[in-house]
Design a protein around this motif. Structure first.
Motif, PDB file in Angstrom:
ATOM      1  N   LEU A  19       0.834  -1.198   0.000  1.00  0.00           N
ATOM      2  CA  LEU A  19       0.000   0.000   0.000  1.00  0.00           C
ATOM      3  C   LEU A  19       0.870   1.249   0.000  1.00  0.00           C
ATOM      4  O   LEU A  19       1.838   1.347   0.753  1.00  0.00           O
ATOM      5  CB  LEU A  19      -0.902   0.007   1.238  1.00  0.00           C
ATOM      6  CG  LEU A  19      -1.895   1.171   1.358  1.00  0.00           C
ATOM      7  CD1 LEU A  19      -2.998   1.033   0.313  1.00  0.00           C
ATOM      8  CD2 LEU A  19      -2.508   1.225   2.752  1.00  0.00           C
ATOM      9  N   HIS A  20       0.512   2.186  -0.859  1.00  0.00           N
ATOM     10  CA  HIS A  20       1.157   3.508  -0.837  1.00  0.00           C
ATOM     11  C   HIS A  20       0.080   4.561  -0.609  1.00  0.00           C
ATOM     12  O   HIS A  20      -0.915   4.622  -1.332  1.00  0.00           O
ATOM     13  CB  HIS A  20       1.868   3.805  -2.150  1.00  0.00           C
ATOM     14  CG  HIS A  20       2.399   5.212  -2.208  1.00  0.00           C
ATOM     15  ND1 HIS A  20       3.531   5.605  -1.547  1.00  0.00           N
ATOM     16  CD2 HIS A  20       1.905   6.324  -2.820  1.00  0.00           C
ATOM     17  CE1 HIS A  20       3.746   6.893  -1.751  1.00  0.00           C
ATOM     18  NE2 HIS A  20       2.767   7.350  -2.521  1.00  0.00           N
ATOM     19  N   THR A  21       0.259   5.391   0.421  1.00  0.00           N
ATOM     20  CA  THR A  21      -0.688   6.466   0.688  1.00  0.00           C
ATOM     21  C   THR A  21      -0.146   7.792   0.175  1.00  0.00           C
ATOM     22  O   THR A  21       1.057   8.053   0.234  1.00  0.00           O
ATOM     23  CB  THR A  21      -0.996   6.573   2.193  1.00  0.00           C
ATOM     24  OG1 THR A  21      -1.922   7.657   2.401  1.00  0.00           O
ATOM     25  CG2 THR A  21       0.256   6.802   3.012  1.00  0.00           C
ATOM     26  N   GLN A  22      -1.048   8.626  -0.306  1.00  0.00           N
ATOM     27  CA  GLN A  22      -0.672   9.924  -0.862  1.00  0.00           C
ATOM     28  C   GLN A  22      -0.899  11.064   0.132  1.00  0.00           C
ATOM     29  O   GLN A  22      -0.890  12.234  -0.262  1.00  0.00           O
ATOM     30  CB  GLN A  22      -1.494  10.183  -2.131  1.00  0.00           C
ATOM     31  CG  GLN A  22      -1.315   9.143  -3.222  1.00  0.00           C
ATOM     32  CD  GLN A  22      -2.262   9.375  -4.395  1.00  0.00           C
ATOM     33  OE1 GLN A  22      -3.052  10.321  -4.414  1.00  0.00           O
ATOM     34  NE2 GLN A  22      -2.192   8.498  -5.385  1.00  0.00           N
ATOM     35  N   ILE A  23      -1.080  10.741   1.386  1.00  0.00           N
ATOM     36  CA  ILE A  23      -1.406  11.758   2.389  1.00  0.00           C
ATOM     37  C   ILE A  23      -0.405  12.906   2.380  1.00  0.00           C
ATOM     38  O   ILE A  23      -0.781  14.089   2.374  1.00  0.00           O
ATOM     39  CB  ILE A  23      -1.494  11.127   3.793  1.00  0.00           C
ATOM     40  CG1 ILE A  23      -2.780  10.315   3.926  1.00  0.00           C
ATOM     41  CG2 ILE A  23      -1.454  12.213   4.881  1.00  0.00           C
ATOM     42  CD1 ILE A  23      -2.930   9.595   5.257  1.00  0.00           C
ATOM     43  N   ALA A  24       0.872  12.586   2.383  1.00  0.00           N
ATOM     44  CA  ALA A  24       1.895  13.639   2.439  1.00  0.00           C
ATOM     45  C   ALA A  24       1.805  14.564   1.232  1.00  0.00           C
ATOM     46  O   ALA A  24       1.981  15.790   1.358  1.00  0.00           O
ATOM     47  CB  ALA A  24       3.283  13.004   2.524  1.00  0.00           C
TER      48      ALA A  24
END
Length: 340
Positions: free
Chosen positions: A29-34
């Motif tokens: 999983l890769h999150t784009q929050i940053a």
């Protein structure tokens, strides 16, 4: 059967491998929050471009984690909707191109169905039938789940979803993105006060919900406090924490009351809670304390959007899936279209 799952509906790129015999073999999983934090919310074009960059590396990593190759894949499942159009297209294009190259079946999955079935990935899992509470940033719904593909909509939010109300209230209070999780964290520090927010539709005698008025009540309270204290900048820390606590209390009270009603209406004794807000500590605590009810949550890693739930849902539908000659996405795809 080994199913590759692709999730790209919003701001998380998820890839997973689920084996119908051995269970979940890999989860990336890769999150784009940053990336989106700078803008205070999800920027659809940036989200789509980032999915394109991440899908191939995450797929390679999943295969390596599972000790498998592309030739071992039996079918590919992907999120067809609902979600951001461009983000869905990124995942759908990748999944369909890979299925075509490998000559494997392609299985479109409804994003909410993936969430609804995700607690079945736990070691301690529910048996059919059960009531499902789907509670996320975009949806708040109660479903009667009798089996795979056999769902009945019991009630839903008529305006803001619970997670949307969390995020909008957090932004109103000046909390950093993503605000909902931060609001829940600060609610732990809140103290009893003279604040009292409404519990919308608590006594509506149905399973529908409304959270937009609750958000407005917070705004009214904030403006009143600022007028009384002469504070035009940030609210005093403890007052802000107290607002977070009372807001969260109100949401949890409504969801808990409606859950009780849904269980009574169906006669079921199992409750499944899925979606991002399912990670909320107070909601978990409240629903875990329902008498004569077994409550199931997905593992914390599968509360947010992820490829594991898509791979699992795809595996469950594999028997009836057929290879697709083309593909499409459904950014607005009501769950009611797949319920019986």
């Amino acid at each position: 059967m080994l199913v590759l799952g692709i999730e790209s509906s919003c701001d998380e790129t998820g890839v997973a491998l689920y084996d119908s015999t051995h269970g979940l073999l890999a989860h990336q999983l890769h999150t784009q929050i940053a990336m989106h934090a700078e803008y205070g919310g999800v920027v659809p074009e940036l989200a789509s471009r980032d999915h394109i960059r991440r899908l191939t590396p995450l797929t390679h990593a999943s295969l390596q984690q599972a000790g498998k190759t592309y030739r071992d894949i039996d079918a590919i499942a992907y999120t067809q909707g609902p979600g951001l159009g461009g983000a869905l297209l990124a995942g759908a294009s990748f999944a369909n191109a890979l299925a075509f190259a490998l000559n494997k079946p392609i299985i479109p999955v409804h994003h909410l169905e993936g969430h609804m079935l995700s607690p079945l990935l736990s070691e301690e899992k529910p048996a059919f039938p059960f009531v499902a509470l789907l509670v996320s940033g975009g949806h708040t719904q109660f479903m009667a789940v009798k089996g795979i593909g056999n769902y009945t909509l019991l009630g839903e939010s008529i305006d803001d979803a619970a997670g949307e109300a969390f995020d909008k209230t957090a932004k109103l209070l000046g909390l950093p993105y993503p605000g909902g999780a931060k609001l829940a964290e600060l609610a732990r520090l809140g103290q009893p006060s003279n604040l009292h927010f409404p519990r919308p539709m608590l006594h509506s005698h149905d399973l529908n919900m409304s959270f937009s008025g609750l958000k407005t009540a917070v705004l009214t309270a904030v403006n009143k406090i600022r007028t009384e204290t002469g504070c035009d900048a940030e609210l005093p820390e403890q007052i802000r924490n107290n607002i977070c606590r009372e807001f969260q209390d109100a949401v949890v009270d409504v969801l808990t009351s409606k859950a009780k009603q849904a269980l009574k209406q169906t006669g079921y004794q199992q409750l499944v809670v899925a979606g991002g807000v399912g990670a909320n500590w107070q909601l978990r605590q409240s629903l875990n304390n329902l008498p004569e009810v077994r409550t199931f949550f997905p593992p914390m890693a599968y509360c947010t959007d992820n490829g594991a739930m898509i791979a699992f849902a795809g595996a469950m539908h594999l028997a009836s899936a057929q290879p697709a000659a083309g593909f499409n996405v459904k950014p607005r795809w009501p769950l009611s279209q797949i319920v019986q």
